[in-house]
Write an enzyme that holds these catalytic residues in place. Sequence first.
Site, mmCIF file in Angstrom:
data_model
loop_
_atom_site.group_PDB
_atom_site.id
_atom_site.type_symbol
_atom_site.label_atom_id
_atom_site.label_comp_id
_atom_site.label_asym_id
_atom_site.label_seq_id
_atom_site.Cartn_x
_atom_site.Cartn_y
_atom_site.Cartn_z
ATOM 1 C CE1 TYR A 53 -25.847 -13.180 -0.236
ATOM 2 C CE2 TYR A 53 -26.666 -13.184 -2.647
ATOM 3 C CZ TYR A 53 -25.691 -12.906 -1.755
ATOM 4 O OH TYR A 53 -24.208 -12.696 -2.306
ATOM 5 N NE ARG A 56 -30.510 -7.045 -3.569
ATOM 6 C CZ ARG A 56 -31.234 -6.543 -2.287
ATOM 7 N NH1 ARG A 56 -30.400 -6.529 -1.378
ATOM 8 N NH2 ARG A 56 -31.989 -5.538 -2.250
ATOM 9 C CG ASN A 87 -26.544 -10.683 -14.376
ATOM 10 O OD1 ASN A 87 -25.591 -10.166 -14.150
ATOM 11 N ND2 ASN A 87 -27.014 -10.400 -15.664
ATOM 12 C CG ASP A 89 -31.071 -11.724 -13.297
ATOM 13 O OD1 ASP A 89 -30.547 -10.520 -13.112
ATOM 14 O OD2 ASP A 89 -31.249 -12.447 -14.366
ATOM 15 C CG HIS A 104 -20.817 -14.933 -10.275
ATOM 16 N ND1 HIS A 104 -20.586 -13.711 -10.967
ATOM 17 C CD2 HIS A 104 -19.578 -15.546 -10.486
ATOM 18 C CE1 HIS A 104 -19.428 -13.552 -11.131
ATOM 19 N NE2 HIS A 104 -18.662 -14.743 -11.236
ATOM 20 N N GLY A 170 -23.098 -5.625 -20.561
ATOM 21 C CA GLY A 170 -23.238 -5.230 -19.255
ATOM 22 C C GLY A 170 -22.590 -5.876 -18.315
HETATM 23 N N1 APR Z 1 -27.308 -1.563 -20.406
HETATM 24 C C1 APR Z 1 -26.085 -2.011 -20.710
HETATM 25 N N2 APR Z 1 -25.097 -2.226 -19.728
HETATM 26 C C2 APR Z 1 -25.390 -1.316 -18.740
HETATM 27 C C3 APR Z 1 -26.601 -0.635 -18.496
HETATM 28 C C4 APR Z 1 -27.404 -0.973 -19.484
HETATM 29 N N3 APR Z 1 -28.546 -0.281 -19.248
HETATM 30 N N4 APR Z 1 -26.452 0.031 -17.185
HETATM 31 C C5 APR Z 1 -25.152 -0.354 -16.772
HETATM 32 N N5 APR Z 1 -24.303 -0.954 -17.502
HETATM 33 C C6 APR Z 1 -22.836 -1.607 -17.577
HETATM 34 C C7 APR Z 1 -22.160 -0.883 -16.875
HETATM 35 O O1 APR Z 1 -21.668 0.323 -17.544
HETATM 36 C C8 APR Z 1 -21.054 -1.622 -16.277
HETATM 37 O O2 APR Z 1 -19.915 -1.815 -17.355
HETATM 38 O O3 APR Z 1 -22.966 -2.961 -17.001
HETATM 39 C C9 APR Z 1 -21.884 -3.005 -16.214
HETATM 40 C C10 APR Z 1 -22.086 -3.497 -14.870
HETATM 41 O O4 APR Z 1 -20.856 -3.360 -14.126
HETATM 42 P P1 APR Z 1 -20.990 -4.139 -12.752
HETATM 43 O O5 APR Z 1 -21.835 -3.461 -11.938
HETATM 44 O O6 APR Z 1 -19.509 -4.438 -12.286
HETATM 45 O O7 APR Z 1 -21.521 -5.688 -12.955
HETATM 46 P P2 APR Z 1 -20.627 -7.035 -13.259
HETATM 47 O O8 APR Z 1 -19.643 -6.901 -14.423
HETATM 48 O O9 APR Z 1 -21.991 -7.963 -13.749
HETATM 49 O O10 APR Z 1 -19.953 -7.500 -11.982
HETATM 50 C C11 APR Z 1 -19.498 -8.636 -12.126
HETATM 51 O O11 APR Z 1 -19.004 -8.761 -9.782
HETATM 52 O O12 APR Z 1 -20.226 -8.297 -7.463
HETATM 53 C C12 APR Z 1 -19.560 -9.099 -8.498
HETATM 54 O O13 APR Z 1 -20.612 -11.256 -8.423
HETATM 55 C C13 APR Z 1 -20.992 -9.971 -8.790
HETATM 56 O O14 APR Z 1 -21.411 -11.071 -10.824
HETATM 57 C C14 APR Z 1 -20.967 -9.907 -10.261
HETATM 58 C C15 APR Z 1 -19.600 -9.527 -10.703
#
Ligand code: APR
Length: 227
Positions: A53, A56, A87, A89, A104, A170
């Site tokens: 972390y 990160r 997120n 961040d 989170h 996203g």
């Molecule tokens: N703009 C918009 N969306 C995007 C971009 C971009 N430039 N690049 C990637 N993506 C999309 C991907 O297509 C995907 O649908 O962002 C999404 C990312 O998905 P994940 O990686 O699963 O992230 P997230 O949904 O935030 O994960 C949820 O999972 O691991 C845990 O706690 C962690 O908060 C996180 C949670």
Amino acid sequence: MKKIVVLTGAGISAESGLKTFRDSDGLWEGYNIQDVATPEAWRRNPDLVQDFYNQRRKSVLEANPNAAHYALARLEEKYHVTIITQNIDDLHERGGSSNVVHLHGIITRSQSSRNSNLTYPINGWEIKMGEKCEMGSQLRAHVVWFGEAVPMIEKAARICTEADIFILVGSSLAVYPAAGLVDYVPNGAPKYIIDPKIPYLGDDSSFIKIEEKATMGVSRIVEKLLR
Ligand code: APR
């Protein structure tokens, strides 16, 4: 004022240089989630988790908000806006959004490893082993690990029930309870989704789909909503 609720995931920070979770074949910066983001991992190897972390956090502090973060902040000129983010961040805050709910947690604060309600600001980028909370227990990142409670989920669900407009940016909607928030949005409210790879939305065909990266897609929607 009309209420806009925005639910964001890692994808909105991708163009700020912060990796998403499921675009990198299931590893998070090369680590298995089980080794760095669970209470068991902390019990097993707290130094590894703390260092993970810290790394990160360093990346977050070096990153900058992108056009999508700034565009969402501009919505506050005309709407009551709540950002609900998965997120950890602080890019929404640094992009100017004034009402952010971190489902989170947030990596720029520390918490007591014994009581998650005891949180503290962090000077610099790292939490050192040996730094203790006021109750004498080791400080750790103020983030929600897999298997831990998501204390903000009830508040977030209530906020979604009051949305006049809902924007999802996203997120792969892969992780609950966050993904379930979509179901709390009133039927009549327009729902936008911005993602270059629109995730599976079940039988919900009501979303207005914008298959673009956040910096383009969010800016376009915001321009339209501010007209
Ligand atoms: N703009 C918009 N969306 C995007 C971009 C971009 N430039 N690049 C990637 N993506 C999309 C991907 O297509 C995907 O649908 O962002 C999404 C990312 O998905 P994940 O990686 O699963 O992230 P997230 O949904 O935030 O994960 C949820 O999972 O691991 C845990 O706690 C962690 O908060 C996180 C949670």
